[in-house]
Structure formats: structure tokens, C-alpha cells
Scaffold this motif. Structure first.
Motif, short mmCIF file in Angstrom:
data_model
loop_
_atom_site.label_atom_id
_atom_site.label_comp_id
_atom_site.label_asym_id
_atom_site.label_seq_id
_atom_site.Cartn_x
_atom_site.Cartn_y
_atom_site.Cartn_z
N THR A 95 -21.99 -5.07 -39.13
CA THR A 95 -21.88 -5.85 -37.90
C THR A 95 -22.88 -6.98 -37.97
O THR A 95 -23.94 -6.85 -38.60
N ASP A 96 -22.55 -8.11 -37.36
CA ASP A 96 -23.46 -9.26 -37.33
C ASP A 96 -24.47 -9.14 -36.20
O ASP A 96 -24.27 -8.40 -35.23
N THR B 227 -9.44 -4.38 -31.89
CA THR B 227 -9.76 -5.80 -31.95
C THR B 227 -8.62 -6.62 -31.36
O THR B 227 -7.46 -6.39 -31.64
N THR C 33 -15.92 -10.43 -47.23
CA THR C 33 -14.92 -11.30 -46.61
C THR C 33 -15.19 -11.57 -45.13
O THR C 33 -14.70 -12.55 -44.57
N ASN C 34 -15.97 -10.70 -44.49
CA ASN C 34 -16.26 -10.81 -43.05
C ASN C 34 -15.00 -10.65 -42.19
O ASN C 34 -14.99 -11.07 -41.03
N LEU C 35 -13.95 -10.07 -42.73
CA LEU C 35 -12.73 -9.85 -41.98
C LEU C 35 -12.90 -8.63 -41.06
O LEU C 35 -13.59 -7.68 -41.41
N PRO C 36 -12.30 -8.66 -39.85
CA PRO C 36 -12.40 -7.50 -38.96
C PRO C 36 -11.65 -6.30 -39.51
O PRO C 36 -10.58 -6.45 -40.12
N ASP D 69 -13.57 -2.68 -32.58
CA ASP D 69 -14.83 -3.27 -32.09
C ASP D 69 -15.62 -2.22 -31.32
O ASP D 69 -15.04 -1.27 -30.77
N LEU E 273 -16.94 -5.45 -39.32
CA LEU E 273 -16.48 -6.41 -40.33
C LEU E 273 -16.56 -5.82 -41.73
O LEU E 273 -17.40 -4.95 -42.02
N ASP F 117 -17.54 -6.09 -45.60
CA ASP F 117 -18.53 -6.80 -46.41
C ASP F 117 -17.84 -7.81 -47.33
O ASP F 117 -16.76 -7.57 -47.87
N PRO G 49 -17.77 -6.84 -33.23
CA PRO G 49 -16.72 -6.54 -34.22
C PRO G 49 -17.28 -5.79 -35.43
O PRO G 49 -18.39 -6.08 -35.89
N GLY H 250 -18.90 -1.91 -44.83
CA GLY H 250 -18.75 -2.64 -43.59
C GLY H 250 -20.08 -2.95 -42.94
O GLY H 250 -21.13 -2.40 -43.32
#
Length: 260
Positions: free
Chosen positions: A174-175, A63, A225-228, A232, A221, A223, A219, A172
């Protein structure tokens, strides 16, 4: 001699009268109408469905810096979809047809998004797509059009839940994301007048389409917090679909034209 001339003149007059009577008794024959040949020029709408495949080259990178962590590997998917659309055609130079159209596809063409570096994967779906384009075709028969088409396309892909090799969630995801690109294809459209059944305006078309979408950085992510997570997935796709649709043409009927 005088009597002979009078007899010949009388015979000629009688024959002429008989011929005129015969001509007068001949029945009147009305002119036959010439069958109306509708033009392909005009608006149309359509709806149908089909099946599709996609193949995607994927690789993992860090990332932010984009340092490759894996080489490209190919994943794929398959599924079904429905489609609706509209367009306008112009017939020109006899058997040639040019048209503009737009359509949308919706369904579930799903496959795998995989990160071999972190040993996780998820199920990703092509949920819907749209296209605007042009087509040019040739009438192989008055009611059968063979054509090629091409244009611009967009697509929407679902998010994923990441799981390990055993299928257990790893916390984890992905969006979802959108990708745009271009397409090329072709098909055949024909009227539904067959076996003595008349269905003016109704047609059927079968079409193949190949779409190519731009590469996307997806990316991974955490779950909640949506932090990476620090890596990627780079994802691009090549989509192929085959569909059959019912078409209605608004201008396909008209009056008969008689020739005298």
C-alpha cells in the motif's frame, strides 16, 4: 507662683527639644521594592517528546464499486514521537490566559493494517503530524497554568509491505497517504523556579491530546506495476498522545517596581 510657672515652661521646652532630637536620630528606612509579577502575554517556543497510541476501524471493500467484503474490525498501534512548536498567549481578566499555537510531531507510532478477506497484513506507521489551534487556561498560581486546547490537525502515514499469515511477502503493498482532522486536549504548564533555583523564562508543560482523522480508502497494489489487486481497505484512526516539553517564554523577566 511666678517661679512655679517659669519652672513648668522650662521643663516643657526641654522635653520638646529632647523629643525632636530623638526623632532626628531615628534611622532612615528605604522603601522596599515590590516583586515584579511577569505577565503570561508574549511569544514562546517549545520542544519535547512523548508516547502515543492509535486505534483504527478497518474494513475491506471492492475497488471501484465499494461493496463491503468484511465488517469493521479494529487494529491499533503504539510508539514514540518528538515535538516542536511555538505560540503566543494573552493574559486577561486577571488569571485567564488565551493563546494561539502551532506544532509538529515526528516519530514512529506503528501498528497493523490488515485485510482478513485476502489474509494479508502490513505494518503501518504514523510518521509525522501537525496541528494549529487555540488554548484557554486559568492560572491556579502566578506561575502555573492549567489549560484546554483544540484545533485542526494533519497526519502522514507510511506505506506497507503486505505479508501472509507466516510473515512472507505476497508481492503487494500500500502507498503512503495523508489524513486531516481535528484534535482536543489539555495540560499543565509551570515555571522551573523551584528549590531556590531561578530560571526566568523557562517552563515545563505536560499535555494530553486526542486527534480524530477522516476515513481513508487505501488501495492494495501489486508490486512493480502498482496495479490494484481488486480490493481496498477503509481506514480511519483515533490518536492519543502524552508529551512533556521544555518551554521558553521571551517576555518572562522585567524590572522591579517600587512602592513609596
Amino acid at each position: 507662683m511666678k517661679k512655679l510657672i517659669i519652672a513648668l515652661a522650662a521643663s516643657a521646652a526641654f522635653a520638646g527639644t529632647a523629643s525632636a532630637a530623638d526623632l532626628g536620630a531615628r534611622p532612615y528606612k528605604a522603601p522596599e521594592p515590590v516583586a515584579y509579577a511577569p505577565s503570561w502575554t508574549g511569544f514562546y517556543i517549545f520542544g519535547g517528546g512523548g508516547g502515543g497510541l492509535w486505534a483504527a476501524d478497518q474494513n475491506v471493500q471492492t475497488t471501484g464499486t465499494g461493496i463491503p467484503l468484511t465488517i469493521d474490525h479494529r487494529q491499533g498501534g503504539s510508539g514514540w514521537f518528538g515535538t516542536v512548536g511555538l505560540g503566543y498567549d494573552w493574559q486577561f481578566n486577571g488569571p485567564w490566559v488565551f493563546g494561539l499555537f502551532s506544532d509538529g510531531q515526528f516519530g514512529s507510532i506503528k501498528g497493523t493494517l490488515e485485510d482478513p478477506f485476502d489474509a494479508v497484513s502490513g505494518t503501518i506507521k504514523l510518521e509525522d503530524s501537525w496541528a494549529v489551534g487555540a488554548r484557554v487556561g486559568y492560572l491556579v498560581a502566578p506561575n502555573v497554568l492549567s489549560y484546554v486546547n483544540g484545533g485542526y490537525s494533519g497526519s502522514h502515514w507510511s506505506g506497507t509491505t503486505l505479508v501472509d499469515i507466516s510473515g512472507n511477502p505476497v508481492g503487494g503493498h500500500t502507498d503512503s497517504f495523508n489524513r486531516n482532522g481535528w484534535f482536543i486536549g489539555g495540560g499543565v504548564e509551570n515555571s522551573l523556579n523551584f528549590f531556590g533555583i531561578s530560571s526566568p523564562g523557562w517552563f515545563m508543560k505536560t499535555e494530553y491530546r486526542s486527534a480524530f482523522y477522516d476515513r481513508k480508502t487505501v488501495p492494495l497494489l501489486v508490486d512493480g506495476t502498482n496495479l490494484p489487486v481488486g480490493s481496498d481497505l477503509r481506514f480511519n484512526s483515533w490518536n492519543q498522545t502524552i508529551s512533556t516539553s521544555l518551554v521558553y517564554r521571551f517576555n518572562w523577566s522585567g524590572p522591579a517596581v517600587s512602592r513609596y
